[in-house]
Design an enzyme around this catalytic site. Structure first.
Site, PDB file in Angstrom:
ATOM      1  N   ASN A  40     -10.262   0.949  -0.016  1.00  0.00           N
ATOM      2  CA  ASN A  40      -8.792   0.925  -0.053  1.00  0.00           C
ATOM      3  C   ASN A  40      -8.357   0.421  -1.431  1.00  0.00           C
ATOM      4  O   ASN A  40      -8.507  -0.765  -1.738  1.00  0.00           O
ATOM      5  CB  ASN A  40      -8.276   0.005   1.059  1.00  0.00           C
ATOM      6  N   HIS A  96      -2.886   7.515   3.053  1.00  0.00           N
ATOM      7  CA  HIS A  96      -3.368   6.275   2.460  1.00  0.00           C
ATOM      8  C   HIS A  96      -4.756   6.005   3.030  1.00  0.00           C
ATOM      9  O   HIS A  96      -5.001   6.215   4.216  1.00  0.00           O
ATOM     10  CB  HIS A  96      -2.401   5.139   2.809  1.00  0.00           C
ATOM     11  N   CYS A 108       0.807  -1.231   0.000  1.00  0.00           N
ATOM     12  CA  CYS A 108       0.000   0.000   0.000  1.00  0.00           C
ATOM     13  C   CYS A 108       0.836   1.276   0.000  1.00  0.00           C
ATOM     14  O   CYS A 108       0.301   2.349  -0.280  1.00  0.00           O
ATOM     15  CB  CYS A 108      -0.947   0.005   1.192  1.00  0.00           C
TER      16      CYS A 108
HETATM   17  N1  COA Z   1     -19.131  -7.013   9.306  1.00  0.00           N
HETATM   18  C1  COA Z   1     -19.533  -7.308  10.546  1.00  0.00           C
HETATM   19  N2  COA Z   1     -18.705  -7.747  11.496  1.00  0.00           N
HETATM   20  C2  COA Z   1     -17.411  -7.892  11.155  1.00  0.00           C
HETATM   21  C3  COA Z   1     -16.932  -7.596   9.888  1.00  0.00           C
HETATM   22  C4  COA Z   1     -17.838  -7.154   8.928  1.00  0.00           C
HETATM   23  N3  COA Z   1     -17.492  -6.834   7.673  1.00  0.00           N
HETATM   24  N4  COA Z   1     -15.592  -7.820   9.854  1.00  0.00           N
HETATM   25  C5  COA Z   1     -15.244  -8.237  11.076  1.00  0.00           C
HETATM   26  N5  COA Z   1     -16.349  -8.288  11.868  1.00  0.00           N
HETATM   27  C6  COA Z   1     -16.442  -8.701  13.251  1.00  0.00           C
HETATM   28  C7  COA Z   1     -15.341  -9.634  13.664  1.00  0.00           C
HETATM   29  O1  COA Z   1     -15.641 -10.961  13.283  1.00  0.00           O
HETATM   30  C8  COA Z   1     -15.328  -9.461  15.156  1.00  0.00           C
HETATM   31  O2  COA Z   1     -16.348 -10.233  15.706  1.00  0.00           O
HETATM   32  P1  COA Z   1     -16.115 -11.045  17.066  1.00  0.00           P
HETATM   33  O3  COA Z   1     -15.813  -9.987  18.100  1.00  0.00           O
HETATM   34  O4  COA Z   1     -17.402 -11.733  17.253  1.00  0.00           O
HETATM   35  O5  COA Z   1     -14.963 -11.950  16.798  1.00  0.00           O
HETATM   36  C9  COA Z   1     -15.697  -7.987  15.324  1.00  0.00           C
HETATM   37  O6  COA Z   1     -16.285  -7.569  14.087  1.00  0.00           O
HETATM   38  C10 COA Z   1     -14.536  -7.100  15.636  1.00  0.00           C
HETATM   39  O7  COA Z   1     -13.485  -7.414  14.737  1.00  0.00           O
HETATM   40  P2  COA Z   1     -12.185  -6.565  14.700  1.00  0.00           P
HETATM   41  O8  COA Z   1     -11.258  -7.157  13.687  1.00  0.00           O
HETATM   42  O9  COA Z   1     -11.683  -6.360  16.094  1.00  0.00           O
HETATM   43  O10 COA Z   1     -12.771  -5.186  14.167  1.00  0.00           O
HETATM   44  P3  COA Z   1     -12.014  -3.833  14.002  1.00  0.00           P
HETATM   45  O11 COA Z   1     -12.724  -2.806  14.717  1.00  0.00           O
HETATM   46  O12 COA Z   1     -10.543  -3.990  14.231  1.00  0.00           O
HETATM   47  O13 COA Z   1     -12.219  -3.570  12.451  1.00  0.00           O
HETATM   48  C11 COA Z   1     -10.951  -3.721  10.429  1.00  0.00           C
HETATM   49  C12 COA Z   1     -11.720  -4.482  11.498  1.00  0.00           C
HETATM   50  C13 COA Z   1     -10.375  -4.715   9.437  1.00  0.00           C
HETATM   51  C14 COA Z   1     -11.913  -2.783   9.729  1.00  0.00           C
HETATM   52  C15 COA Z   1      -9.818  -2.897  11.096  1.00  0.00           C
HETATM   53  O14 COA Z   1      -9.096  -3.722  11.973  1.00  0.00           O
HETATM   54  C16 COA Z   1      -8.867  -2.297  10.106  1.00  0.00           C
HETATM   55  O15 COA Z   1      -9.228  -1.431   9.340  1.00  0.00           O
HETATM   56  N6  COA Z   1      -7.598  -2.709  10.158  1.00  0.00           N
HETATM   57  C17 COA Z   1      -6.568  -2.148   9.314  1.00  0.00           C
HETATM   58  C18 COA Z   1      -6.791  -2.608   7.929  1.00  0.00           C
HETATM   59  C19 COA Z   1      -5.780  -2.034   7.006  1.00  0.00           C
HETATM   60  O16 COA Z   1      -5.386  -0.905   7.168  1.00  0.00           O
HETATM   61  N7  COA Z   1      -5.419  -2.828   6.009  1.00  0.00           N
HETATM   62  C20 COA Z   1      -4.635  -2.481   4.927  1.00  0.00           C
HETATM   63  C21 COA Z   1      -3.362  -1.887   5.282  1.00  0.00           C
HETATM   64  S1  COA Z   1      -2.861  -1.057   3.903  1.00  0.00           S
END
Ligand code: COA
Length: 338
Positions: A292, A262, A123
């Site tokens: 993204n 980003h 990224c």
């Molecule tokens: N819809 C509903 N629930 C979802 C979901 C979705 N699309 N995706 C994940 N969940 C759930 C998970 O299963 C988890 O459930 P659980 O508590 O029962 O296990 C809950 O939501 C929390 O998951 P978590 O991963 O802690 O959520 P989060 O607040 O961290 O958000 C991301 C998830 C991926 C959006 C976030 O972590 C993120 O943006 N990370 C960075 C990603 C990134 O920058 N990637 C590219 C780098 S360039």
């Protein structure tokens, strides 16, 4: 405003044009909610994304979108393909393992007989490519360089995995770099820490684990991500890079006209802006409509905000991604919005 240019001012690589491309097909949160157990409310609240564009069509890869962006850029800036001295493509989703996507884009846009190569830094690829390109301009070797970031990240996504399929979209954005003694890239910073690999990577399809029926059956060609871990590192490193660029260039928050982050998650963008004490409205945001788009997020932001930009505006570009690899650039914008 930047200091008055003199013959003794250093030659800088100025962005003299920007153009973007997103494919016509749109995948909304409502569409995703019909595919996996998710909802528009969850996606908007946790990521800020409302929709993303997906490249469809047999045989179309990242080069298709890159070529659209580059063609538009050349048309808009009046630069002829034969005038381009170098074409760099940042991509994490090359059309082929080899040759480089940049060579394919060169062929599609009539940029021939000059260097065309790819930069792979996930990224943060666009920032890395910009840092490389700037050197060729600063030394006086080249006068027109095209840097394009293009990714068909949908090609790596498991659309049954709700944790990743809501995040990514496809797109491309290109900039033209030319020498200037008035405006341009003043400072760049690129960093990596390979210990981050387990948290964001693709397990198969490279030389370590070539593609087989078994790797496909096991779903090893999809993006694997520990979202929470990546989130934490992204905020920390993007803040660190921005602060370092500000410190090295004696900038305070009120001197930065635009943060160009980003676009991985709106919460990452807001947390970074808050930590450097920048009002949220001065951070460019396009994530709601594109998601993204990997290497394309930063040039797509510049393209979207182009009309609002003025000559002399101070911009800090910053990105973080797989590797981990991250980086930033401080530049002054070269022209009034058009
Ligand atoms: N819809 C509903 N629930 C979802 C979901 C979705 N699309 N995706 C994940 N969940 C759930 C998970 O299963 C988890 O459930 P659980 O508590 O029962 O296990 C809950 O939501 C929390 O998951 P978590 O991963 O802690 O959520 P989060 O607040 O961290 O958000 C991301 C998830 C991926 C959006 C976030 O972590 C993120 O943006 N990370 C960075 C990603 C990134 O920058 N990637 C590219 C780098 S360039």
């Amino acid at each position: 405003m930047a200091k008055k240019a003199t013959e003794k001012s250093p030659i800088r690589a100025a962005i003299t044009g920007v153009h973007g491309y997103v494919p016509p097909d749109v995948l909304t949160n409502a569409d995703l909610a019909r595919m996996v157990d998710t909802s528009d409310e969850w996606i908007v609240a946790r990521t800020g994304i409302k929709e993303r564009h997906i490249l469809k069509g047999r045989g179309l890869g990242s080069s298709h979108m890159a070529a659209e962006a580059v063609r538009g850029l050349l048309h808009k800036t009046g630069a002829a393909p034969r005038e381009v001295d170098l074409l760099i493509c940042a991509t994490a989703t090359p059309d082929l393992v080899f040759p480089a996507t940049a060579t394919l884009v060169g062929d599609m846009t009539d940029i021939r007989g000059v260097g065309c190569f790819d930069v792979q830094a996930a990224c943060s690829g666009f920032i890395h490519a910009l840092a490389v390109a700037a050197q060729f301009i600063e030394t006086g070797k080249y006068r027109k360089i095209v840097v394009v970031g293009a990714d068909k990240t949908s090609s790596l996504i498991d659309y049954t995995d709700r944790a990743t399929c809501v995040l990514f979209g496809d797109g491309a954005g290109a900039v033209l770099l030319e020498p200037s003694r008035t405006h341009g890239i003043i400072d760049t910073l690129i960093r990596a820490d390979g210990a981050g690999m387990p948290y964001l990577h693709l397990k198969a399809g490279g030389s370590r684990l070539p593609s087989t029926a078994e790797t496909v059956a096991k779903g090893l060609h999809y993006v694997h991500q520990d979202g929470a871990k990546v989130f934490k590192f992204a905020v920390a490193r993007m803040t660190e890079v921005t602060r370092e660029l500000m410190r090295r260039n004696r900038l305070t928050g009120d001197m930065v006209d635009w943060l160009v982050p980003h676009q991985a998650n709106l919460r990452i963008i807001e947390a970074t802006a808050k930590r450097i004490k920048l009002p949220a409205e001065r951070a460019m945001v396009t994530i709601h409509k594109y998601g993204n788009t990997t290497t394309a997020t930063i040039p797509l932001c510049l393209w979207d905000y182009e009309k609002k930009l003025k000559a002399g505006d101070r911009l800090i570009l910053v990105a973080f991604g797989g590797g981990f690899a991250w980086g930033g650039a401080y530049l002054t914008w070269a022209y009034d919005g058009r």
